[in-house]
Enzyme design. Sequence first.
Site, PDB file in Angstrom:
ATOM      1  N   HIS A   1       0.832  -1.209   0.000  1.00  0.00           N
ATOM      2  CA  HIS A   1       0.000   0.000   0.000  1.00  0.00           C
ATOM      3  C   HIS A   1       0.870   1.265   0.000  1.00  0.00           C
ATOM      4  O   HIS A   1       1.690   1.443   0.892  1.00  0.00           O
ATOM      5  CB  HIS A   1      -0.905  -0.005   1.242  1.00  0.00           C
ATOM      6  CG  HIS A   1      -1.872   1.133   1.290  1.00  0.00           C
ATOM      7  ND1 HIS A   1      -1.904   2.042   2.323  1.00  0.00           N
ATOM      8  CD2 HIS A   1      -2.828   1.539   0.417  1.00  0.00           C
ATOM      9  CE1 HIS A   1      -2.854   2.929   2.091  1.00  0.00           C
ATOM     10  NE2 HIS A   1      -3.428   2.655   0.946  1.00  0.00           N
TER      11      HIS A   1
ATOM     12  N   CYS B   1      -9.739  19.379  23.770  1.00  0.00           N
ATOM     13  CA  CYS B   1     -10.503  19.115  24.978  1.00  0.00           C
ATOM     14  C   CYS B   1      -9.563  19.188  26.180  1.00  0.00           C
ATOM     15  O   CYS B   1      -8.404  18.772  26.091  1.00  0.00           O
ATOM     16  CB  CYS B   1     -11.156  17.736  24.911  1.00  0.00           C
ATOM     17  SG  CYS B   1     -12.205  17.385  26.329  1.00  0.00           S
TER      18      CYS B   1
ATOM     19  N   HIS C   1      -7.449   8.091  -4.024  1.00  0.00           N
ATOM     20  CA  HIS C   1      -8.098   6.812  -4.317  1.00  0.00           C
ATOM     21  C   HIS C   1      -9.139   6.886  -5.424  1.00  0.00           C
ATOM     22  O   HIS C   1      -9.524   5.868  -5.969  1.00  0.00           O
ATOM     23  CB  HIS C   1      -8.765   6.278  -3.048  1.00  0.00           C
ATOM     24  CG  HIS C   1      -7.781   5.900  -1.987  1.00  0.00           C
ATOM     25  ND1 HIS C   1      -7.636   6.626  -0.837  1.00  0.00           N
ATOM     26  CD2 HIS C   1      -6.870   4.908  -1.923  1.00  0.00           C
ATOM     27  CE1 HIS C   1      -6.699   6.064  -0.096  1.00  0.00           C
ATOM     28  NE2 HIS C   1      -6.204   5.026  -0.722  1.00  0.00           N
TER      29      HIS C   1
ATOM     30  N   ARG D   1     -16.640  15.463  21.078  1.00  0.00           N
ATOM     31  CA  ARG D   1     -16.842  15.436  22.510  1.00  0.00           C
ATOM     32  C   ARG D   1     -18.286  15.889  22.761  1.00  0.00           C
ATOM     33  O   ARG D   1     -18.578  17.080  22.731  1.00  0.00           O
ATOM     34  CB  ARG D   1     -15.821  16.366  23.179  1.00  0.00           C
ATOM     35  CG  ARG D   1     -15.536  16.255  24.690  1.00  0.00           C
ATOM     36  CD  ARG D   1     -16.580  15.747  25.487  1.00  0.00           C
ATOM     37  NE  ARG D   1     -16.338  15.487  26.902  1.00  0.00           N
ATOM     38  CZ  ARG D   1     -17.169  14.739  27.583  1.00  0.00           C
ATOM     39  NH1 ARG D   1     -18.193  14.157  26.999  1.00  0.00           N
ATOM     40  NH2 ARG D   1     -16.983  14.558  28.873  1.00  0.00           N
TER      41      ARG D   1
ATOM     42  N   TYR E   1     -14.083  21.195  34.512  1.00  0.00           N
ATOM     43  CA  TYR E   1     -13.124  21.979  33.731  1.00  0.00           C
ATOM     44  C   TYR E   1     -12.402  23.022  34.588  1.00  0.00           C
ATOM     45  O   TYR E   1     -12.330  24.199  34.246  1.00  0.00           O
ATOM     46  CB  TYR E   1     -13.806  22.624  32.508  1.00  0.00           C
ATOM     47  CG  TYR E   1     -14.349  21.579  31.560  1.00  0.00           C
ATOM     48  CD1 TYR E   1     -13.462  20.745  30.881  1.00  0.00           C
ATOM     49  CD2 TYR E   1     -15.709  21.411  31.368  1.00  0.00           C
ATOM     50  CE1 TYR E   1     -13.944  19.754  30.035  1.00  0.00           C
ATOM     51  CE2 TYR E   1     -16.191  20.424  30.527  1.00  0.00           C
ATOM     52  CZ  TYR E   1     -15.307  19.600  29.867  1.00  0.00           C
ATOM     53  OH  TYR E   1     -15.774  18.632  29.042  1.00  0.00           O
TER      54      TYR E   1
HETATM   55  N1  MTE Z   1     -21.425  22.115  23.163  1.00  0.00           N
HETATM   56  C1  MTE Z   1     -22.578  21.488  23.464  1.00  0.00           C
HETATM   57  N2  MTE Z   1     -23.741  22.080  23.178  1.00  0.00           N
HETATM   58  N3  MTE Z   1     -22.569  20.255  24.041  1.00  0.00           N
HETATM   59  C2  MTE Z   1     -21.384  19.613  24.356  1.00  0.00           C
HETATM   60  O1  MTE Z   1     -21.406  18.489  24.881  1.00  0.00           O
HETATM   61  N4  MTE Z   1     -18.921  19.753  24.384  1.00  0.00           N
HETATM   62  C3  MTE Z   1     -17.843  20.729  24.562  1.00  0.00           C
HETATM   63  C4  MTE Z   1     -17.803  21.698  23.395  1.00  0.00           C
HETATM   64  N5  MTE Z   1     -19.114  22.203  23.094  1.00  0.00           N
HETATM   65  C5  MTE Z   1     -20.161  20.279  24.072  1.00  0.00           C
HETATM   66  C6  MTE Z   1     -20.232  21.542  23.436  1.00  0.00           C
HETATM   67  C7  MTE Z   1     -16.518  20.155  24.729  1.00  0.00           C
HETATM   68  S1  MTE Z   1     -16.123  19.625  26.284  1.00  0.00           S
HETATM   69  C8  MTE Z   1     -15.581  20.160  23.728  1.00  0.00           C
HETATM   70  S2  MTE Z   1     -14.019  19.612  23.997  1.00  0.00           S
HETATM   71  C9  MTE Z   1     -15.929  20.637  22.375  1.00  0.00           C
HETATM   72  O2  MTE Z   1     -17.291  21.010  22.270  1.00  0.00           O
HETATM   73  C10 MTE Z   1     -15.668  19.552  21.353  1.00  0.00           C
HETATM   74  O3  MTE Z   1     -16.024  19.972  20.084  1.00  0.00           O
HETATM   75  P1  MTE Z   1     -16.080  18.892  18.905  1.00  0.00           P
HETATM   76  O4  MTE Z   1     -16.978  17.773  19.348  1.00  0.00           O
HETATM   77  O5  MTE Z   1     -16.571  19.603  17.702  1.00  0.00           O
HETATM   78  O6  MTE Z   1     -14.662  18.413  18.737  1.00  0.00           O
HETATM   79 MO    MO Z   2     -13.908  18.987  26.339  1.00  0.00          MO
END
Ligand code: MTE
Ligand code: MO
Length: 472
Positions: free
Chosen positions: A40, A186, A65, A139, A329
């Site tokens: 590959h 995150c 591809h 996330r 957080y």
């Molecule tokens: N916004 C909403 N409405 N709900 C969520 O659970 N997760 C947060 C944030 N915004 C979250 C959110 C967290 S902890 C992170 S790290 C990022 O979104 C992740 O964004 P992604 O899923 O686009 O990577």
């Molecule tokens: Mo996060």
Amino acid sequence: APRYPRYTRAEVAQHRTPSERVWVTYGTDVFDVTEFVELHPGGPDKILLAAGGALEPFWALYAVHSQAHVLELLRDYKVGELSPDEASPPPGDTGDPFAGDPPRHPALRVNSLKPFNAEPPPELLTQSFLTPNELFFTRNHLPVPAVEPGSYRLRVEGPGGRALSLSLAELRQRFPKHEVTATLQCAGNRRSEMSRVRPVKGLAWDIGAISTARWGGARLRDVLLAAGVRDNTGDSTGDDNEWHVCFEGLDADASGTPYGASIPLKRALSAEAEVLLAYEMNGTELPRDHGFPVRVVVPGVVGARSVKWLRSVAVSPAESPSHWQQKDYKGFCPSVDWDSVDFGAAPAIQELPVQSAITEPRPGAAVAAGELTVKGYAWSGGGREVVRVDVSLDGGRTWREAELGPRPERGRGWAWALWELRAPVPAGARLDIVCKAVDRSYNVQPDSVAPIWNLRGVLSNAWHRVPVTVTR
Ligand code: MTE
Ligand code: MO
């Protein structure tokens, strides 16, 4: 035409390694590509990511591809066809709040299915400067809301009861489109390294809870000004410095409580901070997992503040009352445990510290003698651009400087740097590969995890260590 044996997808999925044979599907055809793995052009590790499943989602990521000769080549490896009843996916079960979640890319490493939390495999994370949307880490704290774009309204509350209600079309037309290439990370990225010191509460992220995209949308600043917010932030006599902008998502728990977070008003109003109400991600509308139709993007700040599926924006004298702003957080001393923790005493994480990690090779790998290529990413919060990445092959005794890849928006320090180091390695050696990054403020990463351990496993940014052996 020859008649081929019929297989189910479950049967194909049993062939994922060279010792069990490597099978893949394309359309309804089944192929045994075991002999092709080593040939590959993208490397055996990349094709093995598709082993046991369909090729289409992987081919869609990499344009090389989509050429007739690739299909031609595959024809020689055909061993069967999918059973006719395998064509459509099974119907979703009802009564499951996550039943409406969108389909996901099979390459994602899933840390939790409901809610969905997943990261791209390290080898794909640094394949391209912009992370393909399908591979961008996800996330989610809650089910993905289903939003009908035609009836979507964003509520924007200024001080003194003034409010705006914006449709998607109004958000696009009333405010100039602004674009920013920004990395999101995150707070829990690399948490699994922290749990190896002592268990922590949280998802066991490896090094992939970080990704980069080009975001497009309205500036939050412009929308707040349109809602009657006055820009007093440059005025030292004003008290706006202590105000906040609170965001709420359309995703909610069983009691109806939505996801929420806030950032200081000063950042929201700063033209340099480039905070967006984004409706585009890498040139397409936001995917459902990443906040369709509108999300906040706060460059240089922990991912938790970039609220997805944005329902409301409100200017307030206090931070968001949300659980995720108040009771999560935040960082603590290593001695703080779940009995002694006082979430009220610590500030909410906003800008993140300097970070880097090695994506190739993987820990425990056996690499070939000769020239070794080490690859990884480096990033820092607050727009503090990475200025250098140091790499050691002997556990940190001697160091070399990695080569930083091209960065499209030099000077706007919101995006990561991808880096590479090539070094000769002797047969039979044991290497302890280490990387550490330096940002524009000369901030460096701590050398070990234990002194930054915290009960929630956030801010894990110690030197990344990858032990490998070199084959004889
Ligand atoms: N916004 C909403 N409405 N709900 C969520 O659970 N997760 C947060 C944030 N915004 C979250 C959110 C967290 S902890 C992170 S790290 C990022 O979104 C992740 O964004 P992604 O899923 O686009 O990577
Ligand atoms: Mo996060």
